[in-house]
Motif scaffolding. Structure first.
Motif, PDB file in Angstrom:
ATOM      1  N   ALA A  68       0.833  -1.204   0.000  1.00 40.06           N
ATOM      2  CA  ALA A  68       0.000   0.000   0.000  1.00 40.06           C
ATOM      3  C   ALA A  68       0.868   1.255   0.000  1.00 40.06           C
ATOM      4  O   ALA A  68       2.070   1.196   0.272  1.00 40.06           O
ATOM      5  CB  ALA A  68      -0.908  -0.006   1.230  1.00 40.06           C
ATOM      6  N   VAL A 102       0.789   5.747   0.870  1.00 38.68           N
ATOM      7  CA  VAL A 102       0.150   6.880   1.525  1.00 38.68           C
ATOM      8  C   VAL A 102       0.505   8.121   0.720  1.00 38.68           C
ATOM      9  O   VAL A 102       1.674   8.334   0.383  1.00 38.68           O
ATOM     10  CB  VAL A 102       0.624   7.064   2.986  1.00 38.68           C
ATOM     11  N   THR A 130      -2.143  14.861   0.838  1.00 35.77           N
ATOM     12  CA  THR A 130      -3.108  15.660   0.079  1.00 35.77           C
ATOM     13  C   THR A 130      -2.674  17.113  -0.053  1.00 35.77           C
ATOM     14  O   THR A 130      -3.283  17.871  -0.813  1.00 35.77           O
ATOM     15  CB  THR A 130      -4.499  15.602   0.738  1.00 35.77           C
ATOM     16  N   ALA A 156       3.315   2.383   2.585  1.00 34.17           N
ATOM     17  CA  ALA A 156       2.639   2.210   3.867  1.00 34.17           C
ATOM     18  C   ALA A 156       3.195   0.965   4.555  1.00 34.17           C
ATOM     19  O   ALA A 156       3.533  -0.013   3.893  1.00 34.17           O
ATOM     20  CB  ALA A 156       1.139   2.069   3.664  1.00 34.17           C
ATOM     21  N   THR A 195      -4.004  -0.322  -2.676  1.00 35.36           N
ATOM     22  CA  THR A 195      -4.566   0.470  -1.594  1.00 35.36           C
ATOM     23  C   THR A 195      -3.774   1.760  -1.485  1.00 35.36           C
ATOM     24  O   THR A 195      -2.544   1.727  -1.396  1.00 35.36           O
ATOM     25  CB  THR A 195      -4.496  -0.288  -0.253  1.00 35.36           C
ATOM     26  N   ILE A 196      -4.485   2.877  -1.494  1.00 34.41           N
ATOM     27  CA  ILE A 196      -3.855   4.182  -1.339  1.00 34.41           C
ATOM     28  C   ILE A 196      -4.579   4.915  -0.220  1.00 34.41           C
ATOM     29  O   ILE A 196      -5.786   5.128  -0.271  1.00 34.41           O
ATOM     30  CB  ILE A 196      -3.896   4.997  -2.639  1.00 34.41           C
ATOM     31  N   PHE A 197      -3.814   5.257   0.790  1.00 31.31           N
ATOM     32  CA  PHE A 197      -4.324   6.056   1.899  1.00 31.31           C
ATOM     33  C   PHE A 197      -3.986   7.514   1.603  1.00 31.31           C
ATOM     34  O   PHE A 197      -2.974   7.805   0.960  1.00 31.31           O
ATOM     35  CB  PHE A 197      -3.662   5.637   3.213  1.00 31.31           C
ATOM     36  N   THR A 198      -4.819   8.410   2.052  1.00 31.57           N
ATOM     37  CA  THR A 198      -4.533   9.839   1.898  1.00 31.57           C
ATOM     38  C   THR A 198      -4.488  10.480   3.270  1.00 31.57           C
ATOM     39  O   THR A 198      -5.144  10.028   4.204  1.00 31.57           O
ATOM     40  CB  THR A 198      -5.597  10.543   1.034  1.00 31.57           C
ATOM     41  N   GLY A 199      -3.691  11.518   3.361  1.00 32.49           N
ATOM     42  CA  GLY A 199      -3.566  12.226   4.628  1.00 32.49           C
ATOM     43  C   GLY A 199      -2.598  13.380   4.461  1.00 32.49           C
ATOM     44  O   GLY A 199      -2.258  13.756   3.338  1.00 32.49           O
TER      45      GLY A 199
END
Length: 133
Positions: free
Chosen positions: A78, A80, A83, A91, A116-120
């Motif tokens: 994954a 991250v 933004t 990740a 899977t891509i998380f954003t933050g």
């Protein structure tokens, strides 16, 4: 039938540029790096060679918000994405093959994998006091 492609000087420059970075560069980042080595190479040549390297599984493409990024890691993992500044990192989360099975069961698709891509907001942007903290 698989088409054999010869390893060109330009493709080697592009692969070396991806290998020299650990920040999931954009195609434009790679183009600028390669131009420092060969000022005659075109943007189209760099972009085409990135796709060929992806197609031959020498690199992977991360479909991130804001545009594609390139990664030397070939294992499923994954990412991250910040933004605020667009930084992309790996990740620290193991790949969950059971998610593939669950989606296949629920949809009838023959699922072959997922990303899977998380954003933050990254630590640097948080320290800079960006308003979305």
């Amino acid at each position: 039938m698989t088409v054999q492609r010869r390893n060109t000087k330009q493709r080697t420059l592009v692969l070396d540029a991806v290998r020299s970075r650990n920040d999931h560069p954009t195609a434009e980042d790679i183009y600028l790096d390669v131009r420092r080595q060969d000022d005659k190479i075109s943007r189209a040549t760099v972009y085409r060679n990135l796709r060929l390297l992806e197609d031959t599984h020498a690199i992977t493409c991360v479909k991130a918000p804001g545009g594609d990024r390139f990664d030397l890691r070939l294992d499923a993992h994954a990412h991250v994405v910040c933004t605020e500044c667009g930084a992309v990192i790996d990740a620290t989360l193991p790949y969950d093959e059971s998610a593939d099975d669950a989606v296949a069961t629920g949809t009838g698709y023959a699922v072959t994998g997922h990303s899977t891509i998380f954003t933050g907001i990254c630590p640097n942007c948080q320290r800079a006091g960006n308003p979305e903290q």
